[in-house]
Design a protein around this motif. Sequence first.
Motif, PDB file in Angstrom:
ATOM      1  N   ARG A  17      29.092   1.796  -4.204  1.00 10.45           N
ATOM      2  CA  ARG A  17      27.719   1.870  -3.701  1.00 10.45           C
ATOM      3  C   ARG A  17      27.640   2.738  -2.449  1.00 10.45           C
ATOM      4  O   ARG A  17      26.678   3.493  -2.260  1.00 10.45           O
ATOM      5  N   ILE A  18      28.638   2.618  -1.575  1.00  9.57           N
ATOM      6  CA  ILE A  18      28.637   3.423  -0.358  1.00  9.57           C
ATOM      7  C   ILE A  18      28.743   4.902  -0.694  1.00  9.57           C
ATOM      8  O   ILE A  18      28.032   5.741  -0.130  1.00  9.57           O
ATOM      9  N   ALA A  19      29.624   5.247  -1.643  1.00 16.80           N
ATOM     10  CA  ALA A  19      29.763   6.646  -2.047  1.00 16.80           C
ATOM     11  C   ALA A  19      28.485   7.172  -2.682  1.00 16.80           C
ATOM     12  O   ALA A  19      28.081   8.309  -2.455  1.00 16.80           O
ATOM     13  N   ALA A  20      27.841   6.338  -3.499  1.00 12.53           N
ATOM     14  CA  ALA A  20      26.610   6.766  -4.157  1.00 12.53           C
ATOM     15  C   ALA A  20      25.493   7.007  -3.148  1.00 12.53           C
ATOM     16  O   ALA A  20      24.672   7.916  -3.308  1.00 12.53           O
ATOM     17  N   ARG A  21      25.458   6.224  -2.086  1.00 14.00           N
ATOM     18  CA  ARG A  21      24.370   6.342  -1.107  1.00 14.00           C
ATOM     19  C   ARG A  21      24.598   7.490  -0.131  1.00 14.00           C
ATOM     20  O   ARG A  21      23.666   8.225   0.206  1.00 14.00           O
ATOM     21  N   LEU A  22      25.851   7.650   0.328  1.00 14.10           N
ATOM     22  CA  LEU A  22      26.114   8.596   1.406  1.00 14.10           C
ATOM     23  C   LEU A  22      26.778   9.888   0.946  1.00 14.10           C
ATOM     24  O   LEU A  22      26.683  10.909   1.637  1.00 14.10           O
ATOM     25  N   GLY A  23      27.462   9.863  -0.198  1.00 19.41           N
ATOM     26  CA  GLY A  23      28.350  10.960  -0.543  1.00 19.41           C
ATOM     27  C   GLY A  23      29.747  10.625  -0.037  1.00 19.41           C
ATOM     28  O   GLY A  23      29.903   9.969   0.999  1.00 19.41           O
ATOM     29  N   THR A  24      30.771  11.097  -0.722  1.00 19.55           N
ATOM     30  CA  THR A  24      32.120  10.636  -0.430  1.00 19.55           C
ATOM     31  C   THR A  24      32.599  11.034   0.958  1.00 19.55           C
ATOM     32  O   THR A  24      33.068  10.207   1.734  1.00 19.55           O
ATOM     33  N   VAL A  25      32.511  12.321   1.303  1.00 16.08           N
ATOM     34  CA  VAL A  25      33.020  12.778   2.598  1.00 16.08           C
ATOM     35  C   VAL A  25      32.223  12.186   3.759  1.00 16.08           C
ATOM     36  O   VAL A  25      32.811  11.679   4.719  1.00 16.08           O
ATOM     37  N   PRO A  26      30.882  12.203   3.738  1.00 13.68           N
ATOM     38  CA  PRO A  26      30.161  11.535   4.829  1.00 13.68           C
ATOM     39  C   PRO A  26      30.493  10.055   4.933  1.00 13.68           C
ATOM     40  O   PRO A  26      30.568   9.503   6.033  1.00 13.68           O
ATOM     41  N   ALA A  27      30.700   9.401   3.796  1.00 15.82           N
ATOM     42  CA  ALA A  27      31.041   7.973   3.834  1.00 15.82           C
ATOM     43  C   ALA A  27      32.379   7.749   4.522  1.00 15.82           C
ATOM     44  O   ALA A  27      32.553   6.771   5.262  1.00 15.82           O
ATOM     45  N   LEU A  28      33.338   8.651   4.319  1.00 15.31           N
ATOM     46  CA  LEU A  28      34.626   8.515   4.981  1.00 15.31           C
ATOM     47  C   LEU A  28      34.475   8.564   6.497  1.00 15.31           C
ATOM     48  O   LEU A  28      35.127   7.809   7.232  1.00 15.31           O
ATOM     49  N   ARG A  29      33.607   9.442   6.982  1.00 17.35           N
ATOM     50  CA  ARG A  29      33.383   9.517   8.432  1.00 17.35           C
ATOM     51  C   ARG A  29      32.739   8.232   8.952  1.00 17.35           C
ATOM     52  O   ARG A  29      33.127   7.710   9.998  1.00 17.35           O
ATOM     53  N   VAL A  30      31.762   7.742   8.230  1.00 20.85           N
ATOM     54  CA  VAL A  30      31.082   6.521   8.663  1.00 20.85           C
ATOM     55  C   VAL A  30      32.061   5.344   8.664  1.00 20.85           C
ATOM     56  O   VAL A  30      32.060   4.511   9.583  1.00 20.85           O
ATOM     57  N   VAL A  31      32.911   5.272   7.640  1.00 23.67           N
ATOM     58  CA  VAL A  31      33.891   4.184   7.562  1.00 23.67           C
ATOM     59  C   VAL A  31      34.840   4.230   8.756  1.00 23.67           C
ATOM     60  O   VAL A  31      35.145   3.202   9.376  1.00 23.67           O
ATOM     61  N   LEU A  32      35.322   5.420   9.104  1.00 25.53           N
ATOM     62  CA  LEU A  32      36.213   5.536  10.256  1.00 25.53           C
ATOM     63  C   LEU A  32      35.539   5.073  11.542  1.00 25.53           C
ATOM     64  O   LEU A  32      36.147   4.371  12.360  1.00 25.53           O
ATOM     65  N   ALA A  33      34.280   5.447  11.725  1.00 28.70           N
ATOM     66  CA  ALA A  33      33.559   5.012  12.921  1.00 28.70           C
ATOM     67  C   ALA A  33      33.431   3.491  12.951  1.00 28.70           C
ATOM     68  O   ALA A  33      33.633   2.851  13.993  1.00 28.70           O
TER      69      ALA A  33
ATOM     70  N   ALA B 274      37.978  -4.308   5.532  1.00 29.20           N
ATOM     71  CA  ALA B 274      37.003  -3.803   4.569  1.00 29.20           C
ATOM     72  C   ALA B 274      36.923  -2.287   4.639  1.00 29.20           C
ATOM     73  O   ALA B 274      36.882  -1.594   3.608  1.00 29.20           O
ATOM     74  N   GLY B 275      36.918  -1.749   5.847  1.00 28.71           N
ATOM     75  CA  GLY B 275      36.895  -0.297   6.002  1.00 28.71           C
ATOM     76  C   GLY B 275      38.123   0.368   5.418  1.00 28.71           C
ATOM     77  O   GLY B 275      38.032   1.454   4.821  1.00 28.71           O
ATOM     78  N   SER B 276      39.273  -0.283   5.543  1.00 31.17           N
ATOM     79  CA  SER B 276      40.509   0.302   5.001  1.00 31.17           C
ATOM     80  C   SER B 276      40.456   0.433   3.486  1.00 31.17           C
ATOM     81  O   SER B 276      40.853   1.455   2.924  1.00 31.17           O
ATOM     82  N   THR B 277      39.942  -0.586   2.798  1.00 29.79           N
ATOM     83  CA  THR B 277      39.890  -0.509   1.341  1.00 29.79           C
ATOM     84  C   THR B 277      38.821   0.482   0.869  1.00 29.79           C
ATOM     85  O   THR B 277      39.007   1.161  -0.132  1.00 29.79           O
ATOM     86  N   VAL B 278      37.720   0.571   1.609  1.00 30.00           N
ATOM     87  CA  VAL B 278      36.719   1.584   1.263  1.00 30.00           C
ATOM     88  C   VAL B 278      37.311   2.975   1.436  1.00 30.00           C
ATOM     89  O   VAL B 278      37.154   3.851   0.570  1.00 30.00           O
ATOM     90  N   TRP B 279      38.008   3.192   2.539  1.00 22.70           N
ATOM     91  CA  TRP B 279      38.637   4.493   2.788  1.00 22.70           C
ATOM     92  C   TRP B 279      39.612   4.838   1.660  1.00 22.70           C
ATOM     93  O   TRP B 279      39.576   5.943   1.117  1.00 22.70           O
ATOM     94  N   ASN B 280      40.490   3.911   1.311  1.00 18.46           N
ATOM     95  CA  ASN B 280      41.475   4.177   0.261  1.00 18.46           C
ATOM     96  C   ASN B 280      40.816   4.482  -1.077  1.00 18.46           C
ATOM     97  O   ASN B 280      41.242   5.378  -1.810  1.00 18.46           O
ATOM     98  N   SER B 281      39.759   3.747  -1.394  1.00 16.72           N
ATOM     99  CA  SER B 281      39.070   3.950  -2.673  1.00 16.72           C
ATOM    100  C   SER B 281      38.390   5.314  -2.725  1.00 16.72           C
ATOM    101  O   SER B 281      38.509   6.049  -3.715  1.00 16.72           O
ATOM    102  N   LEU B 282      37.677   5.673  -1.663  1.00 14.70           N
ATOM    103  CA  LEU B 282      36.927   6.927  -1.667  1.00 14.70           C
ATOM    104  C   LEU B 282      37.851   8.128  -1.545  1.00 14.70           C
ATOM    105  O   LEU B 282      37.600   9.180  -2.144  1.00 14.70           O
ATOM    106  N   TRP B 283      38.918   7.976  -0.775  1.00 12.56           N
ATOM    107  CA  TRP B 283      39.874   9.077  -0.632  1.00 12.56           C
ATOM    108  C   TRP B 283      40.514   9.392  -1.983  1.00 12.56           C
ATOM    109  O   TRP B 283      40.628  10.557  -2.383  1.00 12.56           O
ATOM    110  N   ALA B 284      40.919   8.349  -2.704  1.00 17.85           N
ATOM    111  CA  ALA B 284      41.510   8.561  -4.027  1.00 17.85           C
ATOM    112  C   ALA B 284      40.502   9.197  -4.979  1.00 17.85           C
ATOM    113  O   ALA B 284      40.820  10.139  -5.707  1.00 17.85           O
TER     114      ALA B 284
END
Length: 421
Positions: free
Chosen positions: A291-307, A334-344
Amino acid sequence: MTATPLGRDYRLLWSAAVSSRFGDALRTPALALLAATLTRDPRAIAAVTVAGQLPPLLFGLLGGVYADRWDRRRAMAAVDCLRAAVVAGLAVLVATDRAGVLVLAATAALLAALGTLFDAASFAVLPSLVPRAALPTANGRLQAGAALAGGFLGAPLAGLLFAVSAALPFTLDAFTFAAAALLVISLRPTPIPRSCTCRPDETDDKGRIRGHRCRIDAKRGVWAGVRFIRGDAVLWRVAVLSAGTNLAISGLMAVLVLYALEVLRVPPAGYGLFMTAVVLGGLLGALGAGRIAARLGTVPALRVVLAGQTVALAGFALVRQPVAGGFTLAVFAAGSTVWNSLWAAYGQGRVPAELLGRVGAAQRVVALVTAPVGAAVAGLAGAAYGVAPVVGAAAAVFALVTLAAWRAPRSERDARSTVAA
């Protein structure tokens, strides 16, 4: 995207991954417990842990080569059969009181070495099983299944089984590997991509294998994944950022138990409940990755997750109360698993099929190369200055990584490719 059907083959792969993760969660603590019953020398016990950490760094790139050279479905099944045999042999040695520290270290190293091929093949096979738009969701559900099987089921059960019989966790682990092999081999065969650099009109002077025009030269092909991500600005930047985060995460995990007991005043009897918050956070993050990737896009979501992770880790470093500490650590997990999922998912959506094994392996090696350094530095710093400054330093590292992430290449087309293509 969440409505995109993932299909029968994905369910088989998910079940195999969850089965293997359940077995890992049984075996890992059982190895540590068994080592502690054999010796009280911290160096010997640490050697068993290090033996399981080094093979992914030493052989990870080579595992990617063979994941691109061989039939990935059969390679995964063969690896799980071998791992089942190795763990079953260990169970026999444990049951007959013939397992020493060297046997444990050798077993950990062999299983980790075999795992490099399985992980590379699993990363590479997923894009052939689900639509590209569903990759974030598919990776997130794999992460969620692993968290559920490992954190909620396997880890608590390992100690109980070990108390009944030291060989029992390893026996059950062997069965989980065998079950995973059967599930993987049940996948529908997929075309093996050409994984060499020969042109169609060139003569193959090195022999042929089924599905390929020629064999990969392991000496040259081993670096193909690194060269690919080095040539892609976004993939390379994300891999380097992952190395930075793993430096901090490894350091944090090295002192986490002491920080929880001494700084947050978590009662020893409540430490298991405290760590359950981490598992729950990781599970929720994995389920929400799509859902996060669908809403933000993968690369922008990665930045938001890191923040978000930086804020959560800073909060964890500042609080001095168990409940608040557990909550902030759950958000961080939670951020770590989102990062791993979107990065892959991002890599799987951009990399040619014939390079997926090598690129996936290269991503993992680059990301994990800092982990041993983080753990070693954290241990030394914790002994010299206490564990609280180590957690603060981990938060500072995350802040620096977040600043670097917001300076990364901003390509909206790249950011949408995994989601919309």
